[in-house]
Design an enzyme around this catalytic site. Structure first.
Site, PDB file in Angstrom:
ATOM      1  CG  PHE A 131      -2.006   0.901   1.280  1.00 47.31           C
ATOM      2  CD1 PHE A 131      -3.212   0.564   0.684  1.00 47.31           C
ATOM      3  CD2 PHE A 131      -1.901   2.131   1.913  1.00 47.31           C
ATOM      4  CE1 PHE A 131      -4.287   1.437   0.715  1.00 47.31           C
ATOM      5  CE2 PHE A 131      -2.975   3.011   1.942  1.00 47.31           C
ATOM      6  CZ  PHE A 131      -4.169   2.654   1.342  1.00 47.31           C
ATOM      7  CG  ASP A 212       0.013  -1.846   7.383  1.00 49.82           C
ATOM      8  OD1 ASP A 212      -1.095  -2.170   7.863  1.00 49.82           O
ATOM      9  OD2 ASP A 212       0.203  -0.772   6.794  1.00 49.82           O
ATOM     10  CE1 TYR A 237      -9.383   2.992   6.484  1.00 50.57           C
ATOM     11  CE2 TYR A 237      -8.551   4.162   8.406  1.00 50.57           C
ATOM     12  CZ  TYR A 237      -8.379   3.721   7.111  1.00 50.57           C
ATOM     13  OH  TYR A 237      -7.226   4.021   6.437  1.00 50.57           O
ATOM     14  CE  LYS A 238      -7.980  -0.052   4.975  1.00 50.79           C
ATOM     15  NZ  LYS A 238      -6.543  -0.099   4.689  1.00 50.79           N
ATOM     16  NE  ARG A 405      -9.663  -3.472  -2.643  1.00 45.86           N
ATOM     17  CZ  ARG A 405      -9.144  -2.758  -1.661  1.00 45.86           C
ATOM     18  NH1 ARG A 405      -8.011  -3.136  -1.084  1.00 45.86           N
ATOM     19  NH2 ARG A 405      -9.748  -1.674  -1.218  1.00 45.86           N
TER      20      ARG A 405
END
Ligand SMILES: *Cc1c(COP(=O)(O)O)cnc(C)c1O
Length: 445
Positions: A131, A212, A237-238, A405
């Site tokens: 990322f 991560d 928040y995922k 995704r």
């Protein structure tokens, strides 16, 4: 579970939902009407539990004002530590090793900086499918220490554009490597890396290992303490469903307590003496040292509610955990149950794509040990396919160059949802509906 266990019909999905011990948890979430939300790996949905926890924090602010720091439940002064205690079972750590603080990117800055300072070598190993923010932060930390990132960064290259071979990571470790910093799950393909194997290989060579967990926390159980991972970061928040920009989390192995954080601030000061307002900084003897400024209570409270759902997931299984005293055992059982469901849903999704969508290819590893919680469906026109899906009420996301995704977030997605999403995808692809859409511009996808 292999493909032979699945059937193509929608009635099979309904049967599976009826037999799912976690299915009732979906009722606790606000799911936008007439929509299939399979983007929970970008932003998890709001639950009534998270909303209540936020309302409670607002009421405490209203009623207690400044006294909230000591009199709220839990007191805001220790809110970061208490949320850390509750997250610890999800990542397999002890309570003192986990705290919530800052954003993920800031936590990468402070932890990579701290551990780089402590390490022997000069190089950091990352991979080329990371990322982007992870590389921005690591490069900035290297520059601040007078290193040239182009030299000090060893970037492990993907062989196939989708995945990273652990062997290649291990081959990249050498005498001058300070630390390896990798994602647990790659954000695009959904590959789950072997955290334990990489950590052991690093430690055998005197190298530190950090991860991560943004794309695995809340979907994949971790065992950070036992594995000896040195540090980890993640966002909330995922899969943790704590809301846009919610406070992030971090882990520091207790062997490293007492280090001087690269980014110091009064919120990471030893709590007992923080309000003595000393001009010199004494870091807390726990992961709490990596907090920087005052905890944003309103961006943290929803996580308190969200974690109740993981605890409820554990109670819905046969963990034996039935009350708040067992909250930690319930959360540990909860994340195992969530993972089991997630693996079934993603296996089912891949089965349907294989069987029904010859135009698409699955870019996610099939091996359950090697995949996280989402599936990368590849199509040359993925961007326009994503646009057409939106029009049909399927909220997924596009990642360049060719990936849609799809994330069946296990706390609120069922088998019927997965079946419907594939059905919609089939219409879009078979009828070439995507041709009605413009090719890609900019913006948030
Ligand atoms: C989502 C994500 C981030 C986000 O970082 P923020 O600081 O919250 O913007 C970082 N790293 C990875 C791997 C992610 O998936």
């Amino acid at each position: 579970m292999d493909a032979d266990d699945f059937e193509l019909g929608a009635d099979f999905a309904a049967e599976r939902d009826a037999a799912d011990p976690l299915a009732h948890l979906a009722d606790r979430f606000y799911d936008p009407d007439d929509e299939w939300y399979v983007d929970g790996n970008s932003l998890g949905l709001l639950s009534a539990d998270a909303e209540d926890a936020l309302d409670r924090a607002v009421s405490e602010w209203k009623d207690l004002a400044i006294r909230g720091w000591t009199d709220a439940d839990p007191p805001w002064f220790h809110y970061g530590e208490r949320l850390g205690d509750r997250l610890a079972p999800l990542v397999g750590a002890s309570e003192d090793e986990v705290v919530v603080a800052n954003s993920t990117t800031v936590n990468i800055h402070t932890l990579v900086g701290t551990f780089y300072d402590r390490a022997e070598g000069t190089k950091i190993v990352v991979d080329d499918l990371d990322f982007p923010t992870d590389h921005y932060a690591v490069r900035a930390q290297l520059r601040q220490r007078g290193a040239d990132p182009d030299e000090a960064l060893t970037v492990v290259e993907s062989r196939d554009g989708r995945t990273i071979e652990e062997d290649d990571v291990i081959d990249a470790l050498d005498d001058d490597t300070a630390l390896v910093f990798l994602p647990s799950v790659l954000y695009r393909s959904g590959q789950l890396l072997d955290v334990e194997r990489i950590t052991e290989a690093a430690h055998d060579r005197g190298i530190l290992a950090g991860f991560d967990l943004a794309h695995s926390v809340g979907a994949v159980p971790h065992d950070l303490s036992r594995t000896g991972v040195d540090f980890a970061v993640w966002c909330s928040y995922k899969y943790l469903n704590a809301g846009p920009g919610a406070i992030a989390g971090l882990y520091v192995n207790e062997d490293h307590f007492g280090l001087r954080p690269a980014l110091a601030g009064w919120w990471g000061h030893e709590k007992e003496t923080q309000f003595e307002m000393n001009p010199t900084y004494t870091p807390a003897e726990t992961a709490g040292a990596y907090q920087i400024g005052t905890i944003p209570i309103l961006s943290s409270a929803p996580l308190a509610g969200s974690l109740e759902i993981f605890e409820a997931a554990g109670e819905a299984t046969d963990s034996g955990a039935t009350d708040a005293a067992d909250a930690s055992a319930a959360a540990a059982a909860g994340i195992e149950a969530v993972r089991e469901k997630s693996l079934r849903l993603t296996a089912y999704l891949m089965f349907l794509v294989d069987e029904r969508l010859p135009e698409c290819e699955v870019g996610t590893p099939r091996d359950p040990e090697r995949r996280g919680g989402h599936v990368a469906v590849e199509h040359p026109e993925a961007y326009r396919v994503g646009e057409a899906l939106k029009e049909r009420g399927v909220v997924a996301d596009f990642r360049p160059p060719n990936v849609v995704r799809i994330c069946p977030s296990p706390l609120y997605t069922g088998y019927e949802d997965v079946w419907e999403v594939v059905e919609q995808l089939k219409q879009v692809v078979e009828n070439r509906e995507y041709e009605e859409y413009e090719t890609r511009g900019g913006g948030v996808t």
